[in-house]
Structure formats: C-alpha cells, structure tokens
Enzyme design. Structure first.
Site, mmCIF file in Angstrom:
data_model
loop_
_atom_site.group_PDB
_atom_site.id
_atom_site.type_symbol
_atom_site.label_atom_id
_atom_site.label_comp_id
_atom_site.label_asym_id
_atom_site.label_seq_id
_atom_site.Cartn_x
_atom_site.Cartn_y
_atom_site.Cartn_z
ATOM 1 N N ASP A 197 -3.972 -1.909 7.956
ATOM 2 C CA ASP A 197 -5.293 -1.610 7.400
ATOM 3 C C ASP A 197 -6.149 -1.104 8.553
ATOM 4 O O ASP A 197 -6.316 -1.799 9.557
ATOM 5 C CB ASP A 197 -5.930 -2.855 6.772
ATOM 6 N N ASP A 246 -6.196 -4.149 0.559
ATOM 7 C CA ASP A 246 -7.244 -4.148 1.577
ATOM 8 C C ASP A 246 -7.973 -5.500 1.612
ATOM 9 O O ASP A 246 -8.311 -6.006 2.669
ATOM 10 C CB ASP A 246 -8.316 -3.079 1.299
ATOM 11 N N GLU A 289 0.825 -1.216 0.000
ATOM 12 C CA GLU A 289 0.000 0.000 0.000
ATOM 13 C C GLU A 289 0.850 1.252 0.000
ATOM 14 O O GLU A 289 0.502 2.260 -0.613
ATOM 15 C CB GLU A 289 -0.933 0.023 1.223
HETATM 16 C C1 IPD Z 1 -8.999 1.799 4.870
HETATM 17 C C2 IPD Z 1 -9.813 0.941 5.815
HETATM 18 C C3 IPD Z 1 -11.227 1.459 5.931
HETATM 19 C C4 IPD Z 1 -11.897 1.556 4.595
HETATM 20 C C5 IPD Z 1 -11.073 2.402 3.634
HETATM 21 C C6 IPD Z 1 -9.650 1.843 3.524
HETATM 22 P P1 IPD Z 1 -6.356 2.066 5.269
HETATM 23 O O1 IPD Z 1 -7.687 1.284 4.712
HETATM 24 O O2 IPD Z 1 -9.827 -0.386 5.371
HETATM 25 O O3 IPD Z 1 -12.038 0.600 6.721
HETATM 26 O O4 IPD Z 1 -13.171 2.126 4.752
HETATM 27 O O5 IPD Z 1 -11.699 2.300 2.382
HETATM 28 O O6 IPD Z 1 -8.911 2.672 2.673
HETATM 29 O O7 IPD Z 1 -6.303 3.375 4.498
HETATM 30 O O8 IPD Z 1 -6.578 2.263 6.710
HETATM 31 O O9 IPD Z 1 -5.260 1.095 4.955
#
Ligand code: IPD
Length: 272
Positions: free
Chosen positions: A92, A216, A73
């Site tokens: 995440d 994710d 990521e």
């Molecule tokens: C996020 C989390 C969140 C989701 C977002 C993601 P990150 O990932 O999984 O629950 O709603 O769409 O981007 O940015 O914390 O790795």
C-alpha cells in the site's frame, strides 16, 4: 466461524509471520524497481514486487490454512470453506515504493463472520510493525497505541489522500479548498494504511479519503479502532469506497458533518 480471543491471537501470529517475510522481500526489492503495468490510469501503477509479494502471501496463507479464502489487491481471489478470509494489500503506497520513499506497507487483515478480527500493517523501511486483534488493543512494535487527546476540528492535523482519476481529484481539490482553512493543517503521506496507523499512534488527529478499497483499510482500520478511533463512512456506514473517515469520537462527528455537506463521497456534480 466465530472466533475466541485465542483464535484471534493465533490468526494474528500467522499474519505477523507472513507480513514480516513479505515486508523483508519487498524492502529488498525496492531499489531500482520500475513500473510493470498500469491499472485505472497511467499514474495508477503496479510493480513486479506488488505481484510477487501478493503471490508469496497467498502461498504462505494457504500452506498454513488451506480452507481459508484470500482476496488481494492484485487479483488473488480464492474461495475456501472455513469462513475465514485474508484481505491482502501487498504494497500500500506503491507510488512511494516506486520513488524510493519510506511510507509504504504490507497489509494483511483477517476476517471471520464478515468482521476483521486481526490485522497487521508492516512498514519495513520505517521499522514499524502495527498489529491489532478485535477487542485486544492495537500495538506498534509491541507498544500499546492510543489516539491523540481530543481536539476540536480547527486544531486538528488531518491526513488525506487522492484518487487516480482527474475527475475525482478535481472534486477532492474542491473539498480540500473548504477543509484546509478549517483545520490546523493537512498531510498527504501516500499510503492509506500508514495514514490510518498514524491516527492510531496520535501522529495525526484524523484522516479521510474517498476511493479506498477493503485491502487499503482492512487491517489499518482495525488498528485505528483498537487505538480508540471511530472509523466509518457517512451517516453510520462502515468504511467504504465512497468515503472513509477515522478520528477519535467527537472530532469524527465534526469532520463527518463538514465532509457530508461538501459531497466528499462523490466525484462532484457531474461525476456522481
Ligand atoms: C493507494 C494509497 C494512497 C491512496 C490511494 C490508494 P496503492 O494505494 O493508499 O495513499 O491515496 O487511494 O489507492 O494503490 O498504493 O495500493
């Protein structure tokens, strides 16, 4: 590279070792953590730990499997020759992490021939280690996982999440306005990976979200699938950034049809 059950178990064992270490390091670094940088919007944050943990995972993977590829990521993008790719989300649920909350996870998926063959989601503050291999079942702390018994949509506890841009959120709120009166209730946990593992564990009946990336869903989608969920996008597509849905068969189709009719895979009439 085509993998046998033994290959998948061996890859999972490496992923588990690395995720445990990464989870320990991230948990130790949570207290007092601050924002280091922002990405798509001022609320889409990166901490020092997101970067440090991704680097640790990248180093550990390549030390043990130097010919593999790594996609992360926070920017890791190594191309190796083996046909095996490691997909990494170091943390995440970064906003949960930043606020000292429990629901965040280190996610590592291992892909061979374009399919996820092993996955681990480590949620260290919760003490939960979720694992799965393709065809080998899903487990949490060694206990076999199974989705909740089937329920109709109006009895379903449904988890979801929201993107970072205001336009996307406005459309997600519109979709939710119709979904909320048709389900038992909604949960917003703040980590897509933990949400998918929640479906695998029967702690929710279903999950959907627009805007996810392979890091994710990679590991957690395999865990949900191996626990008996159907995981996919709209109209037979695999999970993808437009929309990811996870639920046991039957409920999946009911939720799918509702979301498809609401344009849940778009940012609204003007947003595309
Ligand atoms: C996020 C989390 C969140 C989701 C977002 C993601 P990150 O990932 O999984 O629950 O709603 O769409 O981007 O940015 O914390 O790795």
């Amino acid at each position: 590279m085509s993998t046998s059950a033994e290959d998948r178990s061996a890859l999972l064992a490496i992923a588990v070792d690395i995720a445990r270490e990464a989870g320990r390091v991230a948990a130790e670094g949570q207290a007092g953590i601050d924002v280091l940088d922002t990405k798509s919007t001022p609320t889409d944050v990166v901490t020092e730990m997101d970067r440090a943990v991704e680097e640790l995972i990248r180093e550990r993977v390549l030390a043990r499997r130097p010919d593999d590829s790594v996609l992360g990521e926070e920017g890791a993008d190594e191309t190796g020759s083996s046909g095996v790719r490691w997909i990494v989300d170091p943390i995440d649920g970064t906003v949960n992490y930043l606020y000292g909350r429990e629901d965040w996870a280190v996610c590592i998926a291992v892909e061979a021939e374009g399919r996820t063959v092993a996955g681990v989601v480590a949620a260290p503050v919760r003490g939960d280690l979720y694992t799965a291999t393709l065809g080998g079942g899903a487990y949490c702390n060694g206990e076999r996982l199974a989705v909740a018994p089937p329920v109709p949509l109006d009895m379903a506890l449904v988890a979801t999440g929201f993107g970072y841009s205001a336009r996307r959120r406005a459309q997600q709120a519109e979709v939710l306005r119709t979904v909320l009166p048709r389900v038992r209730d909604i949960r917003r946990g703040g980590s897509a990976a933990v949400d998918l593992c929640g479906v695998a564990r029967g702690r929710t009946n279903a999950y959907y979200e627009r805007g996810l990336n392979p890091w994710d869903w990679g590991a957690a989608a395999l865990i949900a699938q191996e626990a008996g969920a159907r995981v996919g996008g709209l109209h037979g597509a695999p999970p993808n950034p437009d929309l990811t849905i996870a639920a046991p068969p039957g409920l999946f189709e009911e939720l799918h049809d509702l979301l498809a009719g609401l344009g849940a895979d778009t940012d609204g009439p003007e947003g595309g």
